[in-house]
Design a protein around this motif. Structure first.
Motif, mmCIF file in Angstrom:
data_model
loop_
_atom_site.group_PDB
_atom_site.id
_atom_site.type_symbol
_atom_site.label_atom_id
_atom_site.label_comp_id
_atom_site.label_asym_id
_atom_site.label_seq_id
_atom_site.Cartn_x
_atom_site.Cartn_y
_atom_site.Cartn_z
ATOM 1 N N GLU A 1 0.805 -1.223 0.000
ATOM 2 C CA GLU A 1 0.000 0.000 0.000
ATOM 3 C C GLU A 1 0.844 1.283 0.000
ATOM 4 O OE1 GLU A 1 0.063 -2.358 2.311
ATOM 5 O OE2 GLU A 1 0.134 -1.531 4.349
ATOM 6 N N THR A 2 2.170 1.178 0.061
ATOM 7 C CA THR A 2 3.023 2.353 0.028
ATOM 8 C C THR A 2 2.859 3.063 -1.320
ATOM 9 O OG1 THR A 2 4.598 1.177 1.418
ATOM 10 C CG2 THR A 2 5.410 3.147 0.330
ATOM 11 N N PRO A 3 2.706 4.408 -1.316
ATOM 12 C CA PRO A 3 2.546 5.121 -2.591
ATOM 13 C C PRO A 3 3.719 4.871 -3.541
ATOM 14 C CG PRO A 3 2.099 6.576 -0.738
ATOM 15 C CD PRO A 3 2.621 5.287 -0.163
ATOM 16 N N GLN A 4 3.406 4.597 -4.806
ATOM 17 C CA GLN A 4 4.413 4.294 -5.819
ATOM 18 C C GLN A 4 4.532 5.491 -6.765
ATOM 19 O OE1 GLN A 4 5.458 0.570 -6.266
ATOM 20 N NE2 GLN A 4 4.751 0.639 -4.160
ATOM 21 N N MET A 5 5.744 5.970 -6.981
ATOM 22 C CA MET A 5 5.967 7.111 -7.893
ATOM 23 C C MET A 5 6.992 6.719 -8.938
ATOM 24 S SD MET A 5 6.094 9.943 -4.880
ATOM 25 C CE MET A 5 4.903 9.721 -3.555
ATOM 26 N N PRO A 6 6.818 7.190 -10.166
ATOM 27 C CA PRO A 6 7.728 6.774 -11.247
ATOM 28 C C PRO A 6 9.140 7.349 -11.110
ATOM 29 C CG PRO A 6 6.172 8.396 -12.045
ATOM 30 C CD PRO A 6 5.756 8.062 -10.643
ATOM 31 N N GLY A 7 9.292 8.436 -10.398
ATOM 32 C CA GLY A 7 10.611 9.072 -10.229
ATOM 33 C C GLY A 7 10.643 9.784 -8.899
ATOM 34 N N ASN A 8 11.243 10.985 -8.867
ATOM 35 C CA ASN A 8 11.301 11.767 -7.636
ATOM 36 C C ASN A 8 9.897 12.087 -7.130
ATOM 37 O OD1 ASN A 8 13.999 12.143 -6.943
ATOM 38 N ND2 ASN A 8 14.262 13.726 -8.496
#
Ligand SMILES: [Zn+2]
Ligand SMILES: [Zn+2]
Length: 139
Positions: free
Chosen positions: A128-135
């Motif tokens: 459930e940790t937020p996933q981001m493509p970069g910074n």
């Protein structure tokens, strides 16, 4: 072309090997945690004689905290600090290359997890940790 090729972050240390890996181990030992600054280290076991290391800035730290009492050499780039490989003198100089330094690590599949007694709980993020493509977004 060697299957196994890699470098440190700054590129002044490079290595290659034509050998088939003897093992691919995810190591949770506290020495790998300290040396990598991360939760674990993925290490590719290769016959020492198969590994060619190049680079002026290669340094070795003699790690004396081993089970066998025989030191192992943790080799790293003195310029950028990237750990490159560990030379296990007790195992005939078996070399364990750090998988994160490979030019292409897409083939790597660990076949063992070792030193699980010191495995940390934060090694892998929960789903459930937020996933981001970069910074992450700033501000
Ligand atoms: Zn470097
Ligand atoms: Zn380790």
């Amino acid at each position: 072309m060697s299957k196994i090729k890699g470098s440190c972050l700054c590129g002044s240390v490079t290595y290659e090997s034509d050998a088939e890996p003897l093992m691919v181990a995810t190591c949770h030992c506290t020495n790998c945690q300290h040396a990598s600054g991360s939760s674990f280290s993925v290490n590719i076991g290769l016959p020492a004689e198969s590994v060619t290391l190049n680079g002026d800035s290669l340094k070795a730290y003699e790690d004396k905290q081993t089970d066998s009492g025989v030191p192992m050499l943790r080799k790293f780039c003195a310029n950028c600090g990237s750990p490159i490989l560990s030379e296990v003198l007790a195992a005939g100089g078996l070399n364990f290359v750090k998988a994160g330094t490979l030019d292409d690590s897409s083939w790597v599949v660990p076949n063992a997890e070792i030193w699980c007694d010191s495995k940390v709980a934060w090694g892998a993020a929960p789903d459930e940790t937020p996933q981001m493509p970069g910074n992450p977004p700033l501000g």
